[in-house]
Design an enzyme around this catalytic site. Structure first.
Site, mmCIF file in Angstrom:
data_model
loop_
_atom_site.group_PDB
_atom_site.id
_atom_site.type_symbol
_atom_site.label_atom_id
_atom_site.label_comp_id
_atom_site.label_asym_id
_atom_site.label_seq_id
_atom_site.Cartn_x
_atom_site.Cartn_y
_atom_site.Cartn_z
ATOM 1 N N ASN A 178 3.391 45.522 65.799
ATOM 2 C CA ASN A 178 4.077 44.910 64.660
ATOM 3 C C ASN A 178 3.036 44.589 63.594
ATOM 4 O O ASN A 178 1.984 44.022 63.892
ATOM 5 C CB ASN A 178 4.785 43.629 65.077
ATOM 6 C CG ASN A 178 6.147 43.868 65.688
ATOM 7 O OD1 ASN A 178 6.828 42.937 66.099
ATOM 8 N ND2 ASN A 178 6.576 45.113 65.764
ATOM 9 N N ARG B 250 -1.030 59.497 20.231
ATOM 10 C CA ARG B 250 -0.762 58.270 19.476
ATOM 11 C C ARG B 250 -0.346 57.114 20.393
ATOM 12 O O ARG B 250 -0.613 55.942 20.088
ATOM 13 C CB ARG B 250 0.336 58.555 18.456
ATOM 14 C CG ARG B 250 0.621 57.410 17.523
ATOM 15 C CD ARG B 250 1.511 57.744 16.342
ATOM 16 N NE ARG B 250 2.334 58.917 16.437
ATOM 17 C CZ ARG B 250 3.645 58.929 16.155
ATOM 18 N NH1 ARG B 250 4.266 57.817 15.815
ATOM 19 N NH2 ARG B 250 4.333 60.051 16.216
ATOM 20 N N GLU C 109 17.859 47.074 63.850
ATOM 21 C CA GLU C 109 16.981 47.193 62.682
ATOM 22 C C GLU C 109 17.743 47.985 61.629
ATOM 23 O O GLU C 109 17.571 49.184 61.457
ATOM 24 C CB GLU C 109 15.662 47.846 63.112
ATOM 25 C CG GLU C 109 14.925 46.963 64.113
ATOM 26 C CD GLU C 109 13.849 47.674 64.912
ATOM 27 O OE1 GLU C 109 13.523 48.830 64.561
ATOM 28 O OE2 GLU C 109 13.353 47.089 65.885
ATOM 29 N N TYR D 118 11.307 36.329 72.581
ATOM 30 C CA TYR D 118 11.426 37.736 72.196
ATOM 31 C C TYR D 118 10.086 38.459 72.274
ATOM 32 O O TYR D 118 9.068 38.004 71.744
ATOM 33 C CB TYR D 118 11.977 37.883 70.773
ATOM 34 C CG TYR D 118 11.883 39.310 70.288
ATOM 35 C CD1 TYR D 118 12.748 40.280 70.801
ATOM 36 C CD2 TYR D 118 10.878 39.721 69.415
ATOM 37 C CE1 TYR D 118 12.638 41.605 70.423
ATOM 38 C CE2 TYR D 118 10.755 41.048 69.017
ATOM 39 C CZ TYR D 118 11.643 41.990 69.531
ATOM 40 O OH TYR D 118 11.514 43.295 69.163
ATOM 41 N N PHE E 90 6.891 41.462 59.591
ATOM 42 C CA PHE E 90 6.459 42.861 59.693
ATOM 43 C C PHE E 90 7.179 43.774 58.706
ATOM 44 O O PHE E 90 6.862 44.947 58.591
ATOM 45 C CB PHE E 90 6.710 43.394 61.109
ATOM 46 C CG PHE E 90 8.102 43.097 61.626
ATOM 47 C CD1 PHE E 90 9.232 43.518 60.939
ATOM 48 C CD2 PHE E 90 8.280 42.378 62.804
ATOM 49 C CE1 PHE E 90 10.506 43.250 61.410
ATOM 50 C CE2 PHE E 90 9.553 42.108 63.276
ATOM 51 C CZ PHE E 90 10.667 42.548 62.575
ATOM 52 N N TYR F 51 2.871 61.981 20.415
ATOM 53 C CA TYR F 51 2.910 60.784 21.270
ATOM 54 C C TYR F 51 1.815 60.790 22.335
ATOM 55 O O TYR F 51 1.277 59.741 22.693
ATOM 56 C CB TYR F 51 4.257 60.685 21.980
ATOM 57 C CG TYR F 51 5.414 60.249 21.123
ATOM 58 C CD1 TYR F 51 5.255 59.906 19.781
ATOM 59 C CD2 TYR F 51 6.694 60.158 21.673
ATOM 60 C CE1 TYR F 51 6.325 59.509 19.005
ATOM 61 C CE2 TYR F 51 7.777 59.752 20.901
ATOM 62 C CZ TYR F 51 7.593 59.437 19.572
ATOM 63 O OH TYR F 51 8.646 59.040 18.811
ATOM 64 N N HIS G 287 6.048 54.036 72.014
ATOM 65 C CA HIS G 287 6.129 54.015 70.561
ATOM 66 C C HIS G 287 5.164 55.005 69.886
ATOM 67 O O HIS G 287 5.210 55.178 68.664
ATOM 68 C CB HIS G 287 5.851 52.597 70.036
ATOM 69 C CG HIS G 287 7.002 51.655 70.224
ATOM 70 N ND1 HIS G 287 7.696 51.552 71.400
ATOM 71 C CD2 HIS G 287 7.586 50.767 69.363
ATOM 72 C CE1 HIS G 287 8.649 50.635 71.271
ATOM 73 N NE2 HIS G 287 8.607 50.164 70.041
#
Length: 491
Positions: free
Chosen positions: A196, A281, A411, A54, A327, A278, A84
């Site tokens: 990746n 405190r 994915e 792959y 990844f 608060y 990409h």
């Protein structure tokens, strides 16, 4: 100084030190051996392997079943980077881009990625020459790694994309010309190894943690000043209270407030009121929970920046090349969302203390000005803090609970960790702004308590602060003083 990239443990603080002290980096002999060995092993496997590997001899994502001939393996990797690089939005700041580069080099140096030595060395050379690729904030799903931002980071290696060099924007081609470099000829798997990985998310997480630690420390000191200025009680910070509920951050915060107020003439005087709100405190419980969150997120990010996070994983010792999921950003996406929630709460409680200080309570003048009415004083500074806190609450909505499948459903569950990182940076910046406004108010309120003064530590901070921000006697333009207060927290 020069930092050796090696398998030795890399700390979050060390990353900050290298980036902000402008240290250089160098591959250790061991890192070089690991990189060379991994590449040689991968080349040998490609030569003899009949089955597809792959991303090495196949396409990517849902194209994993499409085989690519050996004479096109280099072009496959270049095409990957080109296709990409789809980033949009604002540019990432250069300090974060340099962190990305360093963390990518670190990850590749372990020898589980199959990159060539000259590819990794070019990243080192770019880092040392202070060349920052132009990387855009948006585009990563934080699942197949930070594909989009890492593609922009990698484009200059092959003479594409843009960089900032000596304050000037240049093309990757022009960068190579000026540096007398030739574009890197990518071998099989290298584009995938570069793209990746979780280095975009990790770099922003490191940046956020460095700032979160600083802001957490400031929050305690500013809260101590506000407590004294508000004529608050010290009893809720007694160790015995926290020993029976021993959360580490809670105990640590109570001790820090006690130490900060030691020797104060204000904190020890008799009080008319039995309890504080608060926001005063419960400082140990709230600030302490933030400390514990920072501690947890730090542990996770520490593991991440010392890991190999690309795919496939090349394991020469086991004679394996395994396509898996290192990844995926889920391990850091959830903690980054958690840190956003924690810091949002730190700003939330800070704004509540601001509100109390301007409310005309406990003998403090309304809006912390001597002649309210004619003067509005600090009225609108609280508005600004409230606006920023409201924005933080929207940013604190988790990104990691969302999922939009991609790549033809290959994915099918993504982390959205990159979006969590973008929001986290905004929460960090906003929290700093709110704490700065609280300091602005607390210092003003403390001056109204004179001739009584706070502790030596708090008065030292007050004196240093007064060197850059004056006491406000009558109405003035306020925003420069708020900005100066923010800068004071960055000393």
């Amino acid at each position: 100084m020069t930092h050796l990239i090696s398998s030795a443990h890399l700390t979050i603080e060390k990353v900050g030190e290298i980036i902000y002290q402008h240290d250089s980096i160098e591959l250790s002999d061991d890192a070089r051996r690991r990189i060379i060995r991994s590449r040689e092993y991968l080349d040998n496997r490609i030569e003899k392997e009949e089955n597809p590997i792959y991303g090495v001899t196949t396409g990517f994502g849902s194209l994993c079943n499409v085989s690519v001939s050996k004479d096109q393996l280099s072009q496959l990797q270049v095409n990957l980077i080109k296709s990409h690089a789809c980033g949009v939005g604002d540019r990432l700041p250069n300090d974060i881009v340099k962190m990305m580069m360093m963390l990518k080099i670190q990850s590749l140096s372990y020898g589980y990625s199959g990159c060539k030595l000259d590819t990794v060395q070019r990243l080192v050379d770019m880092f040392n020459s202070d060349i920052c690729p132009v990387v855009y904030e948006q585009g990563s799903l934080g699942a197949s790694g930070d594909l989009v931002p890492l593609a922009h980071l990698s484009l200059p290696l092959v003479g594409l994309g843009e960089v900032e060099m000596n304050g000037e924007l240049l093309s990757g081609e022009e960068m190579n010309r000026r540096m007398n470099w030739k574009p890197i000829e990518l071998a099989s798997k290298e584009g995938l190894a570069l793209l990746n990985g979780t280095q975009n998310m990790s770099a922003q997480a490191v940046w956020a943690l460095l700032h979160a630690q600083r802001l957490s420390e400031w929050a305690d000191l500013i809260a101590a000043m506000s407590l004294d200025a508000f004529d608050g009680r010290i009893e809720p910070f007694t160790h015995a209270v926290h020993a029976v509920r021993p959360h580490e951050g809670q105990i640590e915060t109570a001790a820090r407030i006690r130490k900060a107020l030691q020797g104060s003439a204000l904190i020890g005087r008799p009080k008319k009121h039995v309890q504080d709100p608060y926001s005063f405190r419960c400082v140990p419980q709230v600030h302490g929970a933030v400390k514990d969150t920072i501690r947890y997120v730090r542990q996770v990010v520490d593991i991440e920046i010392n890991s190999a996070t690309d795919n496939p994983t090349v394991c020469p010792d086991e004679d394996l090349i395994i396509s898996a999921g290192n990844f995926h950003g889920e391990p850091i996406a959830l903690p980054m969302d958690y840190l956003s929630i924690a810091l949002s709460e730190l700003s939330n409680i800070s704004e509540r203390r601001i509100y109390r200080l301007v409310s005309g309570l406990r003998d403090l003048p309304s809006f912390l000005v001597a002649k309210p009415g004619l003067n509005s004083g600090f009225m609108i500074a609280q508005y600004t803090a409230a606006s920023v806190v409201s924005l933080n609450k929207s940013y604190a909505v988790p990104s990691s609970t969302d999922n939009i499948p991609s790549c033809q459903d290959q994915e099918d569950l993504v982390s959205m960790g990159a979006n969590a990182a973008i929001k986290l940076r905004k929460v960090v910046a906003n929290t700093e702004r709110v704490l700065a406004i609280e300091l602005f108010n607390a210092a003003q309120a403390l001056d109204f308590r004179r001739p009584l003064v706070s502790s030596p530590e708090i008065m030292q901070i007050h004196a240093e602060y007064r060197q850059v921000v004056p006491f406000i006697d009558t109405d003035v333009v306020m925003y420069p003083h708020i900005e100066a207060s923010i800068q004071f927290l960055n000393r």
